[in-house]
Design a protein around this motif. Structure first.
Motif, PDB file in Angstrom:
ATOM      1  N   VAL A 167       0.878  -1.173   0.000  1.00 23.77           N
ATOM      2  CA  VAL A 167       0.000   0.000   0.000  1.00 23.77           C
ATOM      3  C   VAL A 167       0.915   1.222   0.000  1.00 23.77           C
ATOM      4  O   VAL A 167       1.671   1.438   0.958  1.00 23.77           O
ATOM      5  CB  VAL A 167      -0.931   0.032   1.231  1.00 23.77           C
ATOM      6  CG1 VAL A 167      -1.794   1.296   1.210  1.00 23.77           C
ATOM      7  CG2 VAL A 167      -1.807  -1.215   1.280  1.00 23.77           C
ATOM      8  N   ARG A 168       0.856   1.995  -1.050  1.00 18.63           N
ATOM      9  CA  ARG A 168       1.809   3.097  -1.216  1.00 18.63           C
ATOM     10  C   ARG A 168       1.806   4.062  -0.039  1.00 18.63           C
ATOM     11  O   ARG A 168       2.864   4.398   0.510  1.00 18.63           O
ATOM     12  CB  ARG A 168       1.503   3.850  -2.513  1.00 18.63           C
ATOM     13  CG  ARG A 168       2.387   5.066  -2.739  1.00 18.63           C
ATOM     14  CD  ARG A 168       2.103   5.759  -4.062  1.00 18.63           C
ATOM     15  NE  ARG A 168       2.858   6.993  -4.181  1.00 18.63           N
ATOM     16  CZ  ARG A 168       2.415   8.182  -3.739  1.00 18.63           C
ATOM     17  NH1 ARG A 168       1.223   8.274  -3.181  1.00 18.63           N
ATOM     18  NH2 ARG A 168       3.156   9.258  -3.878  1.00 18.63           N
ATOM     19  N   ARG A 169       0.658   4.526   0.379  1.00 19.38           N
ATOM     20  CA  ARG A 169       0.602   5.523   1.453  1.00 19.38           C
ATOM     21  C   ARG A 169       1.109   4.943   2.776  1.00 19.38           C
ATOM     22  O   ARG A 169       1.747   5.645   3.571  1.00 19.38           O
ATOM     23  CB  ARG A 169      -0.815   6.066   1.596  1.00 19.38           C
ATOM     24  CG  ARG A 169      -1.251   6.930   0.402  1.00 19.38           C
ATOM     25  CD  ARG A 169      -2.681   7.411   0.550  1.00 19.38           C
ATOM     26  NE  ARG A 169      -2.816   8.331   1.671  1.00 19.38           N
ATOM     27  CZ  ARG A 169      -2.628   9.651   1.590  1.00 19.38           C
ATOM     28  NH1 ARG A 169      -2.290  10.191   0.428  1.00 19.38           N
ATOM     29  NH2 ARG A 169      -2.792  10.422   2.645  1.00 19.38           N
ATOM     30  N   ARG A 170       0.848   3.673   3.011  1.00 16.99           N
ATOM     31  CA  ARG A 170       1.357   3.036   4.225  1.00 16.99           C
ATOM     32  C   ARG A 170       2.871   2.932   4.169  1.00 16.99           C
ATOM     33  O   ARG A 170       3.559   3.158   5.173  1.00 16.99           O
ATOM     34  CB  ARG A 170       0.727   1.661   4.400  1.00 16.99           C
ATOM     35  CG  ARG A 170       1.142   0.959   5.692  1.00 16.99           C
ATOM     36  CD  ARG A 170       0.542  -0.433   5.784  1.00 16.99           C
ATOM     37  NE  ARG A 170      -0.909  -0.394   5.913  1.00 16.99           N
ATOM     38  CZ  ARG A 170      -1.671  -1.467   5.907  1.00 16.99           C
ATOM     39  NH1 ARG A 170      -1.123  -2.671   5.738  1.00 16.99           N
ATOM     40  NH2 ARG A 170      -2.969  -1.360   6.043  1.00 16.99           N
ATOM     41  N   ALA A 171       3.404   2.589   3.003  1.00 15.15           N
ATOM     42  CA  ALA A 171       4.858   2.497   2.855  1.00 15.15           C
ATOM     43  C   ALA A 171       5.513   3.854   3.096  1.00 15.15           C
ATOM     44  O   ALA A 171       6.556   3.944   3.770  1.00 15.15           O
ATOM     45  CB  ALA A 171       5.209   1.981   1.456  1.00 15.15           C
ATOM     46  N   LEU A 172       4.916   4.907   2.564  1.00 15.30           N
ATOM     47  CA  LEU A 172       5.459   6.249   2.774  1.00 15.30           C
ATOM     48  C   LEU A 172       5.459   6.615   4.254  1.00 15.30           C
ATOM     49  O   LEU A 172       6.411   7.219   4.761  1.00 15.30           O
ATOM     50  CB  LEU A 172       4.637   7.279   1.980  1.00 15.30           C
ATOM     51  CG  LEU A 172       4.820   7.257   0.458  1.00 15.30           C
ATOM     52  CD1 LEU A 172       3.741   8.101  -0.223  1.00 15.30           C
ATOM     53  CD2 LEU A 172       6.212   7.762   0.068  1.00 15.30           C
ATOM     54  N   ARG A 173       4.405   6.224   4.949  1.00 15.66           N
ATOM     55  CA  ARG A 173       4.329   6.522   6.382  1.00 15.66           C
ATOM     56  C   ARG A 173       5.411   5.751   7.146  1.00 15.66           C
ATOM     57  O   ARG A 173       6.025   6.294   8.076  1.00 15.66           O
ATOM     58  CB  ARG A 173       2.937   6.143   6.912  1.00 15.66           C
ATOM     59  CG  ARG A 173       2.713   6.513   8.364  1.00 15.66           C
ATOM     60  CD  ARG A 173       2.810   8.004   8.569  1.00 15.66           C
ATOM     61  NE  ARG A 173       2.470   8.369   9.948  1.00 15.66           N
ATOM     62  CZ  ARG A 173       2.923   9.457  10.543  1.00 15.66           C
ATOM     63  NH1 ARG A 173       3.738  10.288   9.899  1.00 15.66           N
ATOM     64  NH2 ARG A 173       2.561   9.741  11.786  1.00 15.66           N
ATOM     65  N   HIS A 174       5.648   4.517   6.776  1.00 14.12           N
ATOM     66  CA  HIS A 174       6.728   3.749   7.415  1.00 14.12           C
ATOM     67  C   HIS A 174       8.066   4.470   7.240  1.00 14.12           C
ATOM     68  O   HIS A 174       8.856   4.580   8.184  1.00 14.12           O
ATOM     69  CB  HIS A 174       6.816   2.351   6.805  1.00 14.12           C
ATOM     70  CG  HIS A 174       5.704   1.426   7.201  1.00 14.12           C
ATOM     71  ND1 HIS A 174       5.142   1.412   8.453  1.00 14.12           N
ATOM     72  CD2 HIS A 174       5.059   0.449   6.489  1.00 14.12           C
ATOM     73  CE1 HIS A 174       4.193   0.483   8.507  1.00 14.12           C
ATOM     74  NE2 HIS A 174       4.136  -0.114   7.328  1.00 14.12           N
ATOM     75  N   LEU A 175       8.341   4.940   6.020  1.00 13.25           N
ATOM     76  CA  LEU A 175       9.603   5.627   5.762  1.00 13.25           C
ATOM     77  C   LEU A 175       9.717   6.890   6.608  1.00 13.25           C
ATOM     78  O   LEU A 175      10.778   7.184   7.179  1.00 13.25           O
ATOM     79  CB  LEU A 175       9.714   5.985   4.270  1.00 13.25           C
ATOM     80  CG  LEU A 175       9.914   4.812   3.306  1.00 13.25           C
ATOM     81  CD1 LEU A 175       9.844   5.309   1.869  1.00 13.25           C
ATOM     82  CD2 LEU A 175      11.240   4.104   3.553  1.00 13.25           C
TER      83      LEU A 175
END
Length: 247
Positions: free
Chosen positions: A119-127
């Motif tokens: 999930v793109r937005r979740r990945a961005l939040r992890h970063l």
């Protein structure tokens, strides 16, 4: 997240590591000592605020385009290759978390028992929270390599650069392991890579990086401290960019 020290050229990067690197000196499989060394190199810069996402190939276990695939149809073989990348991702996650680096594996193939779905937005939040994100299973479809998957995720994550960690310290005029007269390029343009058919990454991956304006940096992940040095613009590596100049 701490501020990234000014010594580093990039704030957010995607590191692409070939599966073969994880074999170490073995002929097959995963050498956990080598995995631990790569994890330590990643942790070294992640702790200083560099946001890192990671794609690992599966060639150490199974590659769709290989003798191991025999006369299997390409789609089935590629799916098996995707599963190999998940195994490598889980091994790297274990090594990173063992040394205290928070890590998430996101798979393009849904397998909720072992990884988050991509999930793109979740990945961005992890970063943004300082976690290392490992993208597994390529793009989730056959006929695309992990190079293409790495380029796609680098573009989606808005990375400042795509770093390709290999067993040699850059792009050469020929295979330096076979041709002792081969010389290393300090820099190349995307167009030169495509026109000269240099085996850096798949043509589709290079074209996507060109269109996204994301430089590709090729370096040797096997050398101690090479990841940090490359991020600082030091040591030996090849930069592939729009104008063919080192950036």
């Amino acid at each position: 997240m701490p501020d990234v020290p000014s010594e580093f050229r990039y704030k957010r990067v995607l590191l692409k590591v070939s599966g073969e690197v994880l074999m170490g000196d073995q002929g097959y499989g995963i050498d956990m000592k080598t995995v631990a060394q790569v994890a330590a190199a990643i942790a070294d810069v992640a702790r200083e605020g560099v946001e890192i996402c990671l794609v690992i190939g599966g060639g150490n276990i199974f590659r769709g385009l290989s003798k191991a695939a025999g006369d299997m149809d390409r789609a089935s073989a590629d799916y098996m290759g995707m599963l190999a990348t998940v195994m490598n991702a889980l091994a790297m996650q274990a090594a990173l978390e063992k040394i205290g680096v928070q890590t998430r594996v996101q798979s393009a193939l849904v397998m909720n028992a072992v990884a988050e779905p991509y999930v793109r937005r979740r990945a961005l939040r992890h970063l943004e929270k300082g976690r290392v994100v490992i993208f597994a299973a390529g793009v989730g479809a056959p006929f695309f390599t992990t190079d293409s998957g790495a380029a796609l995720r680098a573009a989606e994550m808005g990375c400042d650069a795509l770093l390709k960690g290999t067993s040699v310290d850059g792009v050469y005029t020929a295979d330096p392991k076979k041709d002792p007269t081969a010389t290393r390029y300090d820099s190349l343009s995307y167009q030169e890579v495509l026109a000269k058919d240099l085996k850096v990454m798949d043509a589709s991956a290079v074209a996507l990086m060109r269109d996204s304006g994301i430089p590709i940096v090729v370096f040797s992940i096997r050398e101690d401290g090479s990841f940090r040095r490359t991020l600082r613009g030091e040591g030996a590596f090849t930069v592939i960019s729009g104008d063919g100049k080192s950036v």
